[in-house]
Design a protein around this motif. Structure first.
Motif, short mmCIF file in Angstrom:
data_model
loop_
_atom_site.label_atom_id
_atom_site.label_comp_id
_atom_site.label_asym_id
_atom_site.label_seq_id
_atom_site.Cartn_x
_atom_site.Cartn_y
_atom_site.Cartn_z
N ALA A 396 44.33 16.42 -31.56
CA ALA A 396 44.09 15.26 -30.69
C ALA A 396 45.24 14.27 -30.81
N PRO A 397 45.50 13.49 -29.75
CA PRO A 397 46.49 12.42 -29.84
C PRO A 397 45.95 11.27 -30.69
N GLU A 398 46.84 10.47 -31.21
CA GLU A 398 46.43 9.39 -32.11
C GLU A 398 45.61 8.32 -31.39
N HIS A 399 45.61 8.29 -30.07
CA HIS A 399 44.82 7.31 -29.33
C HIS A 399 43.52 7.91 -28.80
N ALA A 400 43.11 9.05 -29.31
CA ALA A 400 41.87 9.69 -28.86
C ALA A 400 40.66 8.83 -29.19
N SER A 401 39.52 9.17 -28.59
CA SER A 401 38.29 8.45 -28.90
C SER A 401 37.99 8.57 -30.39
N GLN A 402 37.29 7.58 -30.92
CA GLN A 402 37.07 7.51 -32.37
C GLN A 402 36.39 8.77 -32.91
N ASP A 403 35.34 9.24 -32.25
CA ASP A 403 34.63 10.43 -32.73
C ASP A 403 35.52 11.66 -32.70
N THR A 404 36.32 11.79 -31.65
CA THR A 404 37.23 12.93 -31.54
C THR A 404 38.26 12.90 -32.65
N LEU A 405 38.83 11.72 -32.87
CA LEU A 405 39.86 11.58 -33.91
C LEU A 405 39.27 11.87 -35.29
N GLU A 406 38.08 11.39 -35.54
CA GLU A 406 37.43 11.63 -36.83
C GLU A 406 37.22 13.13 -37.06
N HIS A 407 36.79 13.82 -36.02
CA HIS A 407 36.57 15.27 -36.16
C HIS A 407 37.88 15.98 -36.52
N VAL A 408 38.95 15.64 -35.82
CA VAL A 408 40.23 16.29 -36.07
C VAL A 408 40.73 15.98 -37.48
N LEU A 409 40.58 14.74 -37.91
CA LEU A 409 41.03 14.36 -39.26
C LEU A 409 40.21 15.05 -40.33
N GLU A 410 38.95 15.30 -40.05
CA GLU A 410 38.08 15.95 -41.03
C GLU A 410 38.28 17.46 -41.09
N THR A 411 38.96 18.03 -40.10
CA THR A 411 39.17 19.48 -40.10
C THR A 411 40.59 19.80 -40.56
N ASP A 412 41.57 19.80 -39.65
CA ASP A 412 42.93 20.20 -40.04
C ASP A 412 43.98 19.11 -39.87
N GLU A 413 43.54 17.89 -39.49
CA GLU A 413 44.44 16.74 -39.39
C GLU A 413 45.58 16.96 -38.39
N LEU A 414 45.32 17.68 -37.33
CA LEU A 414 46.34 17.93 -36.32
C LEU A 414 46.33 16.79 -35.29
N VAL A 415 46.88 15.67 -35.70
CA VAL A 415 46.96 14.48 -34.86
C VAL A 415 48.42 14.30 -34.44
N PHE A 416 48.65 14.06 -33.16
CA PHE A 416 50.01 13.91 -32.68
C PHE A 416 50.19 12.57 -31.97
N ASP A 417 51.44 12.13 -31.87
CA ASP A 417 51.76 10.86 -31.22
C ASP A 417 51.55 10.96 -29.72
N ARG A 418 51.33 9.82 -29.10
CA ARG A 418 51.14 9.77 -27.65
C ARG A 418 52.28 10.49 -26.93
N GLY A 419 51.92 11.40 -26.04
CA GLY A 419 52.92 12.10 -25.25
C GLY A 419 53.65 13.22 -25.98
N LYS A 420 53.23 13.55 -27.23
CA LYS A 420 53.94 14.54 -28.03
C LYS A 420 53.06 15.74 -28.36
N SER A 421 52.30 16.21 -27.40
CA SER A 421 51.48 17.40 -27.62
C SER A 421 52.33 18.60 -28.01
N VAL A 422 53.60 18.58 -27.63
CA VAL A 422 54.50 19.69 -27.96
C VAL A 422 54.59 19.89 -29.46
N ASP A 423 54.40 18.83 -30.26
CA ASP A 423 54.50 18.97 -31.70
C ASP A 423 53.45 19.94 -32.25
N VAL A 424 52.23 19.82 -31.74
CA VAL A 424 51.17 20.73 -32.18
C VAL A 424 51.41 22.13 -31.63
#
Length: 438
Positions: A396-424
């Motif tokens: 998820a991007p770092e500006h995702a909804s709170q619940d979405t961001l929490e889920h991603v951080l609790e699993t594999d921490e694949l958070v990317f900067d705005r506009g940088k989906s290419v990193d993942v």
């Protein structure tokens, strides 16, 4: 030597940053009719291959390490190693949201970056199907998909579009299964409610709201969008007003449908059974109370909706619980709020999970291990589905909804900067390369 040690050696002994710059230049070099520019591209291509050859000759798995070094940063490569160690398999399908994920109004001028599109073409060439999973209309998605990825990929038989957050699935090249209207499978009672809301949503709206909003051209969902720039103060104000209006209109449509079911003389109408109509002891759904009950129901479901209702002076002060036969209908209808962007109603029986399952079935992905990328609560449902079934990873991007961001951080921490989906995507590219080594 342990694979981690080999990757340390790769990034310590070789100028991988320069290698990645050459690779990106070669990949996204624009088609220009200039001899000088083409000569420059050819020189860069030759230099890129020479640098890759150095790596190829130094490692037993030289081809794999050369491609990983050319596509992924040090951090991305080690994240890929961690994912491979944890899951032991490659990603075999991409499930991708579009707005504020692949592209971002704040970071990519609302276009999918060229480097992102190129990496997606590389996944396609590697035989990894792509599922575009969005709340947008089909025509909008088809347009930018063909423009960005090209008609050949879109019509290859390996790309599917789940549109309107799961109300339909479009998979070109699959004959009778190419377009599937999932909303046609809903009970008539629910379709009647949506038809009622859609027919009245703009004609019945207050003049100020009518001027400030438009309807997205959905086949089934009812989505109100601002006529102002998304994210602006004016957009926030008009969408907050639209949310309250849409909830109240939904309440009236549900009340009308329930009243029609109760009026059937023989009680045989399937609608009454579908909505859980009860005996004489049930609280009567009076017109003056059904709106408050409906507001209360959705306020309980979503703190953001409650905050909007409170801010608009529309939060009801109720002592009674929502009547069961009303709740039985509302539990099947989703009200979604996207701050300063949209207010929407959809069917909870038709969501992105349902659409993705159908898309995977049409694409023939029998044993999925998906990369799910998204920013909203509708994307979160898909992320939770793959996590529960151990069939994928989420980003998820770092500006995702709170619940979405929490889920991603609790699993594999694949958070990317705005506009940088290419990193993942590059991390997963490295994962797939490394997974081949067994």
């Amino acid at each position: 030597m342990e694979r981690y040690d080999l990757v340390y050696q790769l990034y310590d002994e070789y100028d991988t940053k320069a290698l990645q710059e050459y690779q990106e230049f070669v990949d996204v070099f624009p088609a220009v009719d200039s001899r000088v520019a083409l000569e420059h591209w050819q020189e860069a291509t030759e230099e890129l291959e020479e640098r890759k050859d150095e790596i190829r000759s130094s490692f037993a798995a030289g081809e794999t390490f050369a491609e990983v070094a050319a596509r992924a940063t040090r951090d991305q490569a080690f994240t890929a190693l961690d994912l491979e160690a944890k899951y032991g398999r490659a990603v075999n399908v991409l499930v991708l949201d579009v707005d504020e994920t692949l592209r971002s109004a704040g970071g990519t001028d609302n276009e999918i970056p060229r480097e992102t599109l190129h990496v997606l073409t590389e996944f396609h060439e590697a035989g990894v199907p792509i599922v575009i999973c969005t709340g947008q209309t089909l025509e909008n998605v088809k347009g930018f998909a063909i423009q960005g990825l090209g008609s050949e990929i879109v019509h290859s038989g390996d790309l599917s579009i789940v549109y309107e957050a799961g109300t339909g699935v479009f998979t070109p090249g699959h004959g009778a299964e190419t377009k599937q209207l999932l909303y046609e499978d809903l009970d008539e009672s629910i379709r009647t409610v949506f038809d009622d809301v859609r027919s009245r949503v703009l004609p019945n709206a207050p003049e100020e709201l009518r001027r400030g909003c438009h309807l997205q051209g959905n086949e089934f969902n009812v989505t109100m969008k601002p006529n102002y720039e998304t994210g602006s103060g004016d957009a926030r104000e008009i969408i907050d007003e639209a949310l309250v209006y849409l909830i109240d209109l939904l309440a009236d449509a549900v009340g009308t449908m329930l009243a029609g079911a109760e009026s059937e003389p023989d009680g045989s109408d399937s609608t009454a059974a579908d909505v859980g109509a009860e005996g004489d002891g049930e609280t009567k759904l009076a017109d003056e109370s059904i709106v408050d009950w409906t507001r209360a129901f959705y306020a309980t479901q979503d703190p953001e909706i409650r905050a909007v209702l409170e801010g608009e002076g529309a939060y009801p002060d109720l002592d009674d619980a929502v009547p069961e036969r009303l709740a039985a209908v509302l539990e099947r209808i989703d009200v979604a709020y996207y701050e300063a962007d949209a207010a929407e109603i959809g069917s909870l029986e038709l969501n992105k999970v349902v659409g993705v399952e159908r898309a995977l079935d049409v694409l023939g992905v029998d044993d999925p291990f998906a990369l799910v990328m998204g920013d909203s609560k509708s994307d979160l449902r898909v992320m939770e589905w793959v996590a529960a079934n151990e069939t994928g990873i989420a980003a998820a991007p770092e500006h995702a909804s709170q619940d979405t961001l929490e889920h991603v951080l609790e699993t594999d921490e694949l958070v990317f900067d705005r506009g940088k989906s290419v990193d993942v995507l590059r991390t997963v590219y490295a994962l797939n390369r490394l997974a081949r080594l067994g």
